[in-house]
Motif scaffolding. Structure first.
Motif, PDB file in Angstrom:
ATOM      1  N   THR A 174       0.833  -1.209   0.000  1.00  0.00           N
ATOM      2  CA  THR A 174       0.000   0.000   0.000  1.00  0.00           C
ATOM      3  C   THR A 174       0.864   1.255   0.000  1.00  0.00           C
ATOM      4  O   THR A 174       0.592   2.207  -0.743  1.00  0.00           O
ATOM      5  CB  THR A 174      -0.921  -0.005   1.228  1.00  0.00           C
ATOM      6  OG1 THR A 174      -1.737  -1.175   1.211  1.00  0.00           O
ATOM      7  CG2 THR A 174      -1.808   1.218   1.248  1.00  0.00           C
ATOM      8  N   ALA A 177       2.315   1.754  -3.367  1.00  0.00           N
ATOM      9  CA  ALA A 177       1.302   2.233  -4.314  1.00  0.00           C
ATOM     10  C   ALA A 177       1.054   3.727  -4.128  1.00  0.00           C
ATOM     11  O   ALA A 177       0.899   4.469  -5.102  1.00  0.00           O
ATOM     12  CB  ALA A 177       0.010   1.445  -4.142  1.00  0.00           C
ATOM     13  N   GLY A 184       3.979  -1.753  -5.984  1.00  0.00           N
ATOM     14  CA  GLY A 184       3.041  -1.744  -4.868  1.00  0.00           C
ATOM     15  C   GLY A 184       1.698  -2.331  -5.249  1.00  0.00           C
ATOM     16  O   GLY A 184       1.113  -3.118  -4.505  1.00  0.00           O
ATOM     17  N   ALA A 185       1.197  -1.964  -6.426  1.00  0.00           N
ATOM     18  CA  ALA A 185      -0.070  -2.532  -6.908  1.00  0.00           C
ATOM     19  C   ALA A 185       0.056  -4.036  -7.076  1.00  0.00           C
ATOM     20  O   ALA A 185      -0.854  -4.796  -6.707  1.00  0.00           O
ATOM     21  CB  ALA A 185      -0.457  -1.877  -8.228  1.00  0.00           C
ATOM     22  N   SER A 234      -2.782   6.161  -8.600  1.00  0.00           N
ATOM     23  CA  SER A 234      -2.085   4.900  -8.352  1.00  0.00           C
ATOM     24  C   SER A 234      -2.935   3.962  -7.499  1.00  0.00           C
ATOM     25  O   SER A 234      -3.020   2.757  -7.770  1.00  0.00           O
ATOM     26  CB  SER A 234      -0.752   5.178  -7.656  1.00  0.00           C
ATOM     27  OG  SER A 234      -0.118   3.973  -7.293  1.00  0.00           O
ATOM     28  N   LEU A 235      -3.579   4.513  -6.474  1.00  0.00           N
ATOM     29  CA  LEU A 235      -4.428   3.685  -5.616  1.00  0.00           C
ATOM     30  C   LEU A 235      -5.642   3.163  -6.370  1.00  0.00           C
ATOM     31  O   LEU A 235      -6.094   2.034  -6.144  1.00  0.00           O
ATOM     32  CB  LEU A 235      -4.873   4.498  -4.404  1.00  0.00           C
ATOM     33  CG  LEU A 235      -3.786   4.803  -3.367  1.00  0.00           C
ATOM     34  CD1 LEU A 235      -4.269   5.850  -2.377  1.00  0.00           C
ATOM     35  CD2 LEU A 235      -3.395   3.524  -2.634  1.00  0.00           C
ATOM     36  N   THR A 238      -4.463   0.279  -8.330  1.00  0.00           N
ATOM     37  CA  THR A 238      -4.211  -0.832  -7.405  1.00  0.00           C
ATOM     38  C   THR A 238      -5.509  -1.538  -7.034  1.00  0.00           C
ATOM     39  O   THR A 238      -5.579  -2.775  -7.028  1.00  0.00           O
ATOM     40  CB  THR A 238      -3.517  -0.312  -6.134  1.00  0.00           C
ATOM     41  OG1 THR A 238      -2.281   0.315  -6.488  1.00  0.00           O
ATOM     42  CG2 THR A 238      -3.248  -1.442  -5.161  1.00  0.00           C
TER      43      THR A 238
END
Length: 771
Positions: A174, A177, A184-185, A234-235, A238
Motif C-alpha cells: 500500500t 502504491a 506496490g499494486a 495509483s491507488l 491498485t
C-alpha cells in the motif's frame, strides 16, 4: 568502548540489511518454532475443526494426484460442494502444489514454516521503513512472527489463519502504491489473491481494513497536492487490479454467499482481564483455554517505553491503532462497542470472534518495540557514554522476548491431538452418513460425508442418502437402468437405458455449474439430476462453473496487463497514471461481459431452519396456538408450537411464527425464557429467525417459521412455561415493549406462549405401569 560499540552496531546493521543473512536467521527461528509440528508431520490432527478443514485440503490434493483434475468440486464434503466457492477452503492456493508433492498432512508444518519466514521478513520491510533502522526492525520481527495465534491455528486445524502473517506485506504494498510504484499494486494484488485462495475469511477483510488505514497514513505523509493526486490515481489502479486478480476466487465466493448467506448473530465480548490473559499470560503446555492464545511477550512492552518517551510523534499512530484493536477485541463487552459498529458494515457482519483483533494489536505493539529499540540505538550512536548500557539492555530484552515467544509457540503447538493417519482403502466413491467431526477417516475410505459441519449454510438436498447400493439411479425405478462408467470429482459418466423419458439422479448436491452431454441438468429438491429422453445414452456430467472458469480468465487477464505495465516501467517507457487506470479497468469490463454473455441458472437461496423445515409458510398449521402479540417495533408474534413434553432424548422442539410489517432495527433479537414453577429460569435466546434472518432482513408481511430446540437433560420434573419477547441484543440490551390491545406496554415485555412438562425419569428397575 566507544569504538567497539560503534563497530558492533555497524556490523549488526550490515547483517540486518543483507537479505541472505536475514532470511537465514528467520529460517532458523522458524525452524526452532516449528520443531514440534515438523516432528509429527504426516499424522492426523484429531481435533474436530481439523477434521473438517483439513479434509478440504485432502480432497483437493486427491483431485489433483488421483484424478489429474483441478479441485473445482468437492464430492467428499456435505454431499458435494463448490470447492472454489467455499470460503474456508485453500485448495486453489499455490500451496496445493506442496500438498500434492509431499501429501497434505506432511505439507502443513512446511507451510507453517514458510509463512513464519514470510511474516518476519514482511514485518522487517514494513518496520524498517517506519522506524528507520534495520537493526530495530530485525529485533522486533520475531515478536510478530511468533505470536501465539499462529501456533494455536496450526494446533486446531486453522492453518488458513496463518494468512495474518502476510499483513505487513499488504501495508508495504500500500505504501509503495501511494508512492506511485507499480510494484506496490502488484504486491497488494498478489497478497490479497493468496489470502483469498488460502481461505482467509478473517485475514482478508481485516487486511482490507488496515490497508485503508495505511492509505490514510501514507497520504497524510505526502506533501503537495500534485503528489496526492498522483497517489490517488495509483491507488485507483491498485484497487482495480486487485479486484480483477482476485476474481478467480472472489466471484465464486460472492456467488455462494448470495445463494447461502452466512449470518453470525450474538453479542460476543471479552472483559479486560481475559483479554490481558490472552495476550500476555504464557500458555500452558497442554489443554484448551483462552490463556495465551495470542501471546505477545510482556518483556517486549518495555521496548515500547523509549518510543513513547523520545519519539512520541512516530509512536502515536501504532499506539493509537493498537489501542483501537484492543478495544475492538473487547467486542460487545466494551461500552460503547467499536466491534458492534464494525459489524454494521458489509462483510464484517459475518465476524463472530472479536478477540482476533488481538493479532493486529500484536503487530502494532511490535512496531512500537522496533521504534523503541531504534531510539535507544540511535542515542547510543550519538552519545555512547550515556546510552550504551541502555541499548545493550534493550537488545537483551529483545532476545529474551524471542525466547518467550518461542516458549509460548512451542507450548501451544503441543495442543495438537495427533493420531496415526487412517489406512486408505481404494474403492468406488459413495456417500455415507458420516460425522462432521471425523471426516478425515471417511476420506481415506473414499466416502463422502452428508453430515456437514460448515460455518455457513451449505445448500444440501434433503434427498441425499448414505445407504445407496448405487450412487447414480433413475428417478422412476421402472423406467430403465443406469450404470456408472467413470467417476471423478468433476466428471461422472453414466450409461442409461431408458424405456421412457425420465430423470437420472446423482447422489450429490445440485449446482448450476454442472453441465451434461445429454439432456437438461435439473435440481430435484437440491439433488443433481438430468432429464434424459427414451433410448440408450451415455450421459457425461461435467462441472464447469461460470464463476470459477470465468473468474480465472479475468484474473489471468489482470496479471497479463499488470505484467506488461511492469515490463514497460523497467524499460523506462512508463504510461501515465490515467492510462494505467484505463488498463486496470479492462479485466473488470471483461468480467462484466463474461457474466452477461455466459448465462447460467441462478442458485436461489432456500432458507431453512436447523430441522430442515422451511423458513416461510403460507399458513399456520392446525396445531399452532394463536398468540397475536404486538411489540414496539413492527413485529408480531402470530402463533407458537410447543410439545407436550420433550422427546425420548430430552429435546424440546419449539416453533415461533412471526410476521414483520415494517423496518426493524438490526439490533432487535428474540429472548426466550423457560420458567419453572419454583421461579428458576433457563433461556433459548437467539438474534436471528431460524438461524438465517435478522428481523431487519426478513421478508415483510410473510409468516416466518422460527424453529429451535432445547435440551432438557438434567432439568427437574414438572411444568415449564415458555415466555417470549424482543430485546435489543446488539445494542443496549433493553427490552422492546410488548403492547396490550389498547397500545399500552406490558410491564415485563414478554408473553407466555404455552407450557410443556418434563417427565420424571424412570429407573431401569422401576416399572412405568402400576400393577
Amino acid at each position: 568502548m566507544t569504538t567497539s560499540s560503534h563497530g558492533l552496531l555497524r556490523a549488526v546493521h550490515r547483517a540486518a540489511s543483507l537479505t541472505s543473512v536475514r532470511l537465514a536467521l528467520f529460517g532458523v527461528i522458524a525452524l526452532i518454532a516449528c520443531w514440534r509440528p515438523l516432528s509429527v508431520a504426516g499424522g492426523l490432527n484429531d481435533f474436530r475443526d481439523s477434521h473438517l478443514l483439513d479434509s478440504y485440503e485432502d480432497a483437493g490434493t486427491r483431485s489433483v494426484t488421483h484424478y489429474g483434475q483441478l479441485p473445482l468440486w468437492n464430492p467428499w464434503s456435505c454431499g458435494g460442494q463448490y470447492a472454489l466457492g467455499s470460503p474456508q477452503t485453500r485448495v486453489f492456493a499455490p500451496t496445493v502444489l506442496v500438498s500434492s508433492l509431499i501429501g497434505p498432512r506432511r505439507a502443513e508444518p512446511v507451510l507453517l514454516w514458510m509463512f513464519l519466514v514470510l511474516g518476519m521478513e514482511g514485518f522487517f520491510h514494513y518496520a524498517r521503513r517506519r522506524v528507520g533502522s534495520a537493526t530495530g526492525a530485525l529485533g522486533a520481527a520475531p515478536l510478530f512472527g511468533l505470536m501465539g495465534f499462529t501456533a494455536l491455528s496450526w494446533s486446531i486445524g486453522w492453518l488458513n489463519f496463518a494468512g495474518f502473517l502476510l499483513l505487513p506485506w499488504l501495508l508495504v504494498g500500500t505504501r509503495r502504491a501511494v508512492e506511485g510504484r507499480l510494484s506496490g499494486a502488484a504486491l497488494v494484488a498478489a497478497v490479497f489473491s493468496l489470502l483469498l485462495a488460502f481461505g482467509g475469511t478473517y485475514p482478508v477483510p481485516m487486511g482490507a481494513l488496515f490497508v485503508v488505514l495505511e492509505t490514510g497514513r501514507s497520504l497524510y505523509a505526502l506533501r503537495g497536492t500534485p503528489r496526492r493526486i498522483q497517489a490517488l490515481w495509483s491507488l485507483g489502479a491498485t484497487a482495480c487490479f486487485t479486484l480483477a486478480a482476485c476474481a478467480f476466487r472472489l466471484w465464486p465466493i460472492l456467488e455462494t454467499m448470495r445463494s447461502s448467506p452466512r449470518v453470525m448473530a450474538g453479542t460476543p465480548g471479552n472483559d479486560f482481564a481475559p483479554l490481558v490473559k490472552m495476550l500476555l499470560e504464557l500458555p500452558a503446555r497442554a489443554g484448551y483455554s483462552d490463556t495465551g492464545n495470542f501471546y505477545f511477550a510482556p518483556a517486549a512492552l518495555v521496548l515500547a517505553l523509549p518510543a513513547l518517551a523520545f519519539a512520541w510523534r512516530r509512536a502515536l499512530y501504532p499506539a493509537i491503532v493498537a489501542g483501537l484493536c484492543a478495544w475492538m477485541a473487547a467486542g460487545y463487552a466494551a461500552s460503547p462497542s467499536l466491534f458492534a459498529g464494525l459489524r454494521t458494515l458489509p462483510i464484517f457482519e459475518t465476524f463472530r470472534y472479536p478477540e482476533r483483533f488481538l493479532v493486529p494489536t500484536c503487530f502494532f505493539l511490535a512496531e512500537l518495540a522496533a521504534l523503541g529499540l531504534t531510539v535507544l540505538l540511535a542515542r547510543t550512536w550519538r552519545s555512547p557514554a550515556r546510552w550504551t548500557w541502555a541499548a545493550a539492555a534493550a537488545c537483551a530484552v529483545a532476545l529474551a522476548s524471542w525466547g518467550l515467544q518461542w516458549r509460548a509457540f512451542d507450548n501451544l503447538s503441543h495442543w495438537a491431538q495427533m493420531i496415526p493417519q487412517p489406512v486408505e482403502k481404494e474403492q468406488p466413491f459413495a456417500q455415507a452418513r458420516g460425522n462432521r467431526w471425523s471426516q478425515g477417516h471417511l476420506l481415506a475410505l473414499n466416502r463422502g460425508s452428508i453430515a456437514c459441519g460448515e460455518a455457513w449454510p451449505v445448500p444440501m438436498s434433503s434427498k441425499l442418502r448414505g445407504d445407496l447400493n448405487q450412487e447414480e439411479y433413475l428417478e422412476e425405478p421402472g423406467s430403465g437402468t443406469a450404470r456408472r462408467v467413470e467417476w471423478t470429482p468433476n466428471r461422472v459418466t453414466v450409461d442409461v437405458d431408458a424405456t421412457r423419458p425420465t430423470v437420472l439422479l446423482v447422489n450429490q448436491n445440485w449446482h448450476p455449474g454442472w453441465k451434461s452431454s445429454q439432456g437438461e441438468v435439473v435440481s430435484r429438491d437440491g439433488l443433481l439430476g438430468v432429464r434424459v429422453p427414451e433410448g440408450h445414452h451415455q450421459v457425461v456430467l461435467s462441472f464447469l462453473p461460470r464463476s470459477g472458469l470465468g473468474g480465472t480468465m479475468v484474473s489471468v487477464l489482470a496479471w497479463v496487463g499488470l505484467g506488461l505495465l511492469l515490463w514497460r516501467e523497467r524499460r523506462g517507457r512508463r504510461l501515465s497514471w490515467p492510462v494505467t487506470v484505463g488498463v486496470s479497468l479492462v479485466p473488470l469490463v471483461a468480467w462484466g461481459v463474461v457474466a452477461t454473455a455466459w448465462s447460467e441458472p441462478v442458485a436461489k437461496p432456500d432458507p431453512r431452519n436447523q430441522d430442515g423445515s422451511p423458513l416461510t409458510v403460507e399458513q399456520l398449521p392446525a396445531k399452532a396456538t394463536p398468540i397475536h402479540a404486538r411489540f414496539g417495533v413492527p413485529v408480531e408474534l402470530v402463533a407458537a408450537e410447543l410439545p407436550e413434553e420433550p422427546d425420548a432424548e430430552g429435546i424440546a422442539s419449539m416453533v415461533l411464527n412471526w410476521r414483520v410489517t415494517g423496518p426493524v432495527p438490526r439490533s432487535v433479537g428474540i429472548f426466550v425464557h423457560i420458567v419453572a414453577a419454583d421461579g428458576r429460569r433457563l433461556g433459548a435466546d437467539h438474534d436471528v429467525v431460524g438461524g438465517t434472518w435478522f428481523f431487519t432482513d426478513a421478508p415483510k408481511d410473510t409468516l416466518l417459521r422460527d424453529a429451535f430446540s432445547v435440551s432438557t437433560r438434567g432439568w427437574p420434573q414438572g411444568e415449564w412455561t415458555v415466555m417470549v419477547g424482543l430485546w435489543h441484543a446488539g445494542g443496549d440490551q433493553s427490552r422492546v415493549p410488548l403492547l396490550e390491545a389498547q397500545g399500552r406496554p406490558v410491564s415485563d415485555g414478554r408473553v407466555a406462549v404455552g407450557t410443556f412438562t418434563v417427565p420424571r425419569k424412570v429407573r431401569a428397575n422401576e416399572s412405568s405401569v402400576n400393577p
